[in-house]
Design a protein around this motif. Structure first.
Motif, PDB file in Angstrom:
ATOM      1  N   ALA A  40     -25.100 -15.353  78.906  1.00 39.52           N
ATOM      2  CA  ALA A  40     -24.219 -15.979  77.850  1.00 39.52           C
ATOM      3  C   ALA A  40     -23.147 -17.032  78.693  1.00 39.52           C
ATOM      4  O   ALA A  40     -23.019 -18.173  78.176  1.00 39.52           O
ATOM      5  CB  ALA A  40     -23.144 -15.033  77.422  1.00 39.52           C
ATOM      6  N   ALA A  41     -22.821 -16.640  80.039  1.00 40.03           N
ATOM      7  CA  ALA A  41     -21.829 -17.609  80.599  1.00 40.03           C
ATOM      8  C   ALA A  41     -22.554 -19.039  80.879  1.00 40.03           C
ATOM      9  O   ALA A  41     -22.021 -20.056  80.624  1.00 40.03           O
ATOM     10  CB  ALA A  41     -21.537 -16.810  81.933  1.00 40.03           C
ATOM     11  N   VAL A  42     -23.701 -19.177  81.041  1.00 40.73           N
ATOM     12  CA  VAL A  42     -24.521 -20.225  81.549  1.00 40.73           C
ATOM     13  C   VAL A  42     -24.708 -21.395  80.349  1.00 40.73           C
ATOM     14  O   VAL A  42     -24.996 -22.449  80.397  1.00 40.73           O
ATOM     15  CB  VAL A  42     -25.894 -20.096  82.180  1.00 40.73           C
ATOM     16  N   GLY A  43     -24.446 -20.640  79.106  1.00 44.62           N
ATOM     17  CA  GLY A  43     -24.363 -21.523  77.745  1.00 44.62           C
ATOM     18  C   GLY A  43     -23.207 -22.072  77.736  1.00 44.62           C
ATOM     19  O   GLY A  43     -22.920 -23.165  76.674  1.00 44.62           O
ATOM     20  N   VAL A  44     -22.072 -22.081  78.442  1.00 42.53           N
ATOM     21  CA  VAL A  44     -20.792 -22.547  78.504  1.00 42.53           C
ATOM     22  C   VAL A  44     -20.912 -23.923  79.223  1.00 42.53           C
ATOM     23  O   VAL A  44     -21.538 -23.955  80.467  1.00 42.53           O
ATOM     24  CB  VAL A  44     -19.962 -21.937  78.929  1.00 42.53           C
ATOM     25  N   PRO A  45     -20.228 -25.130  79.020  1.00 40.85           N
ATOM     26  CA  PRO A  45     -20.537 -26.389  79.802  1.00 40.85           C
ATOM     27  C   PRO A  45     -19.975 -25.906  81.184  1.00 40.85           C
ATOM     28  O   PRO A  45     -18.803 -25.520  81.218  1.00 40.85           O
ATOM     29  CB  PRO A  45     -19.540 -27.224  78.958  1.00 40.85           C
TER      30      PRO A  45
END
Length: 219
Positions: free
Chosen positions: A153-158
């Motif tokens: 989920a975190a790697v989906g954040v810019p």
């Protein structure tokens, strides 16, 4: 995934604390043979009894690591309204906090072993130790799975492309570590396989350490 909010810097401190504490715990467990394999509860009780102080020291570091990870997840979720893609930040933070709680459940089981190891020859102690070990092992497996989900989920954040790719690779490595116990059937993982699991979780630990460092530097 960074901003000037003081909560961001607090998240960075907590992530780095978790990283350092977990590395310190692993540095004690792996060379000392205190991986506590559930396939041989008698040997575990002997090992804990003979290295009681070392076992407790490792547990202190591990508890600190999981506590810091739980707190980091909660703080991350609390600052999600100011972050880009807040729904993903909230999801990642919630999963990270859940991973920390599952890790603490694992440590609770390992702490219970210290009492069982005080009298390893008592009736049914080996059976109880086996049940405690099995529960603790699957609790840490659940923690690993939640940690992988939080990373995904975190790697989906810019964020910078390199950091995103590193996070995806770390998540794949962590997923492989989570899958390892499922390949052993009813026998359970060997000590060597458990140590391989530690190595496969290392990229996730390092990635969150780097993320924590970025949170501190981007003021």
């Amino acid at each position: 995934m960074t901003d000037s909010n003081p909560r961001t810097r607090l998240t960075g401190v907590l992530l780095l604390t978790s990283f350092v504490a977990m590395i310190a715990g692993a540095a004690i467990v792996v060379p000392s043979g205190l991986t506590l394999n559930s396939a041989d509860p008698d040997a575990v009780l002997v090992a804990v009894g003979e290295q009681f102080g070392l076992h407790l020291t490792e547990l202190v570091f591990d508890v600190l690591g999981w506590l810091a990870l739980t707190a980091a997840g909660l703080v991350m979720s609390a600052r999600s309204a100011q972050a880009p893609r807040p729904h993903l930040v909230t999801l990642a933070g919630g999963l990270l906090a859940a991973a920390g709680l599952a890790g603490l459940l694992h440590d609770a089981g390992n702490l219970a072993l210290t009492q069982l190891a005080a009298d390893p020859t008592a009736p049914a102690v080996a059976t109880v130790a086996w049940a405690v070990l099995l529960t603790a092992k699957w609790a840490v497996n659940l923690a690993g799975l939640l940690w992988v989900a939080a990373t995904a989920a975190a790697v989906g954040v810019p964020m910078p492309t390199g950091l995103r790719i590193a996070g995806a690779v770390a998540a794949i490595s962590g997923l492989a570590a989570v899958a390892l116990p499922w390949t052993t059937g009813t026998d359970g993982p060997t000590v060597a396989l458990e140590q391989l699991g530690y190595a496969l979780h290392l990229p996730i630990m390092i990635w969150y350490g780097v993320l924590g460092w970025r949170y501190l530097r981007n003021r």
